[in-house]
Write an enzyme that holds these catalytic residues in place. Structure first.
Site, PDB file in Angstrom:
ATOM      1  N   ASP A 137     -24.812   1.831 -51.871  1.00  0.00           N
ATOM      2  CA  ASP A 137     -24.808   3.275 -51.630  1.00  0.00           C
ATOM      3  C   ASP A 137     -26.125   3.664 -50.971  1.00  0.00           C
ATOM      4  O   ASP A 137     -26.954   4.376 -51.530  1.00  0.00           O
ATOM      5  CB  ASP A 137     -24.625   4.024 -52.948  1.00  0.00           C
ATOM      6  CG  ASP A 137     -24.299   5.493 -52.739  1.00  0.00           C
ATOM      7  OD1 ASP A 137     -24.103   5.899 -51.573  1.00  0.00           O
ATOM      8  OD2 ASP A 137     -24.252   6.232 -53.733  1.00  0.00           O
TER       9      ASP A 137
ATOM     10  N   GLU B 169     -19.275   9.538 -42.141  1.00  0.00           N
ATOM     11  CA  GLU B 169     -18.751  10.809 -42.619  1.00  0.00           C
ATOM     12  C   GLU B 169     -18.439  11.822 -41.519  1.00  0.00           C
ATOM     13  O   GLU B 169     -19.231  12.027 -40.598  1.00  0.00           O
ATOM     14  CB  GLU B 169     -19.779  11.407 -43.580  1.00  0.00           C
ATOM     15  CG  GLU B 169     -19.298  12.587 -44.356  1.00  0.00           C
ATOM     16  CD  GLU B 169     -20.205  12.842 -45.544  1.00  0.00           C
ATOM     17  OE1 GLU B 169     -20.744  13.955 -45.639  1.00  0.00           O
ATOM     18  OE2 GLU B 169     -20.387  11.928 -46.363  1.00  0.00           O
TER      19      GLU B 169
ATOM     20  N   LYS C 295     -15.057   8.792 -43.437  1.00  0.00           N
ATOM     21  CA  LYS C 295     -15.205   9.429 -44.736  1.00  0.00           C
ATOM     22  C   LYS C 295     -14.900  10.917 -44.625  1.00  0.00           C
ATOM     23  O   LYS C 295     -15.497  11.632 -43.819  1.00  0.00           O
ATOM     24  CB  LYS C 295     -16.625   9.217 -45.270  1.00  0.00           C
ATOM     25  CG  LYS C 295     -16.753   9.478 -46.764  1.00  0.00           C
ATOM     26  CD  LYS C 295     -18.192   9.502 -47.240  1.00  0.00           C
ATOM     27  CE  LYS C 295     -18.934   8.239 -46.994  1.00  0.00           C
ATOM     28  NZ  LYS C 295     -20.257   8.277 -47.668  1.00  0.00           N
TER      29      LYS C 295
ATOM     30  N   THR D   8     -13.677  10.975 -50.050  1.00  0.00           N
ATOM     31  CA  THR D   8     -14.837  11.114 -50.921  1.00  0.00           C
ATOM     32  C   THR D   8     -14.794  12.444 -51.675  1.00  0.00           C
ATOM     33  O   THR D   8     -13.864  13.224 -51.520  1.00  0.00           O
ATOM     34  CB  THR D   8     -16.125  10.980 -50.090  1.00  0.00           C
ATOM     35  OG1 THR D   8     -17.256  10.901 -50.963  1.00  0.00           O
ATOM     36  CG2 THR D   8     -16.301  12.150 -49.136  1.00  0.00           C
TER      37      THR D   8
ATOM     38  N   PHE E 115     -16.189  10.227 -58.046  1.00  0.00           N
ATOM     39  CA  PHE E 115     -17.625  10.386 -58.305  1.00  0.00           C
ATOM     40  C   PHE E 115     -17.902  10.418 -59.814  1.00  0.00           C
ATOM     41  O   PHE E 115     -17.908  11.472 -60.443  1.00  0.00           O
ATOM     42  CB  PHE E 115     -18.130  11.667 -57.634  1.00  0.00           C
ATOM     43  CG  PHE E 115     -18.515  11.485 -56.191  1.00  0.00           C
ATOM     44  CD1 PHE E 115     -17.816  10.629 -55.366  1.00  0.00           C
ATOM     45  CD2 PHE E 115     -19.583  12.196 -55.650  1.00  0.00           C
ATOM     46  CE1 PHE E 115     -18.172  10.463 -54.033  1.00  0.00           C
ATOM     47  CE2 PHE E 115     -19.947  12.043 -54.326  1.00  0.00           C
ATOM     48  CZ  PHE E 115     -19.240  11.173 -53.508  1.00  0.00           C
TER      49      PHE E 115
END
Length: 314
Positions: free
Chosen positions: A17, A92, A128, A152, A174
């Site tokens: 990450d 993203e 993403k 996400t 998450f």
């Protein structure tokens, strides 16, 4: 005895990450990710200075706007990471497009085109998108075009079911942010791993997917401590920050497998149309609040990135 990290790698795909080059070199994950926060970090990373300068000079010469250069820089960071990992790099779509399906699709296609110009095929990239109804619909369109997606900011079973129905390649529930919300709501300092709301959420999603033969990859994300990671050992993928990777690598203890397709409970599939999705999100204050907050924070970082690039362009 092998480290906990190496044992985890035997049962789970470990994703870094981070977009920091040195961290990726050190921990050698299969996949890694970029987002505005990580690209911002690259602007102040000495190891990325040459790449950043090259992208800014190229943008200046081409008369590009700060936003266009920021977009190019995001792909440049991702392209650099593809040389360091054997798997995928998640990139993203702008958070401000989270409620616009058509614009999200166009932005994703532009990202894939930019990678292609750099000699990197779409099979190395995950687009993403935030797990809004509109983002999930964009993922459905992109998946049908052969562009794999990472959904996400996922906090609920409703989101997970909708993503599965859209045949998203991967979802990122998450863990830590779910736990943070419940800690504040319940007024507690911590939870035992098996009682941790974030852990329980991912376990439930994993069980639903494996019970129903769903191929979408479950990638736990946003961890606060190593106990949350250990409690999800065996999950398809786990994306882990460098500090926690280091902690796992330095620990030598037996790591039992917790999740496995063979132990799925056989829970029945559910129907998830738009009305049901929006109602279930409305009834889940944690998921609604954390999704909105996550989109806002990603947008803030994206704007910071554009502002920093604008300064460098002057």
């Amino acid at each position: 005895m092998a480290s906990v990290l190496n044992q985890l790698r035997e049962m789970t795909v470990v994703v870094a990450d981070t977009g920091e080059v040195e961290a990726v070199k050190t921990y050698q994950p299969v996949d890694c990710t970029t987002n505005p926060s990580l690209v911002l970090a690259a602007l102040s990373d000495a190891g990325s200075a040459e790449m950043v300068t090259a992208e800014i000079e190229k943008g200046r010469a081409g008369g590009l706007s700060a936003e266009q250069v920021a977009d190019a820089l995001t792909v440049a960071v991702g392209a650099r990471l593809t040389a360091l990992v054997p798997g995928r790099v998640s990139t993203e779509v702008d958070a401000c497009l989270s409620f616009d399906t058509e614009a999200s699709v166009k932005r994703a296609q532009a990202i894939i085109a930019d990678y292609a110009e750099r000699g990197i095929g779409k099979e190395r990239i995950l687009i993403k998108l935030a797990s809004t109804w509109e983002g999930i619909r964009a993922a459905e369109i992109l998946q049908n075009q052969g562009i794999d997606c990472n959904l996400t900011l996922l906090f609920s079973m409703a989101q997970a079911v909708a993503c599965a129905d859209a045949k998203a390649f991967l979802i990122s529930p998450f863990v830590g942010r779910i736990t943070d919300w419940y800690k504040a709501s319940d007024g507690v300092e911590s939870y035992a791993p098996n009682d941790d709301p974030g852990v329980k959420s991912v376990r439930g999603i994993y069980d639903y997917y494996k019970s129903n033969g769903i191929n979408t990859v479950v990638m736990g994300a946003s961890f606060r401590n190593v106990d949350q990671i250990k409690a999800l050992a065996g999950c398809d993928n786990l994306t882990i920050a460098p500090a926690l990777l280091d902690a796992l690598d330095s620990e030598e203890a037996a790591l039992p497998r917790v999740l496995s397709p063979e132990t799925a409970s056989g829970v029945a599939p559910v129907t998830m149309d738009e009305a049901t999705f929006r109602w279930e999100m409305n009834q889940d204050p944690m998921a609604t609040e954390k999704l909105a907050e996550g989109i806002r924070k990603f947008d803030v970082d994206h704007k910071k990135l554009i502002a920093m690039v604008a300064e460098r362009l002057q």
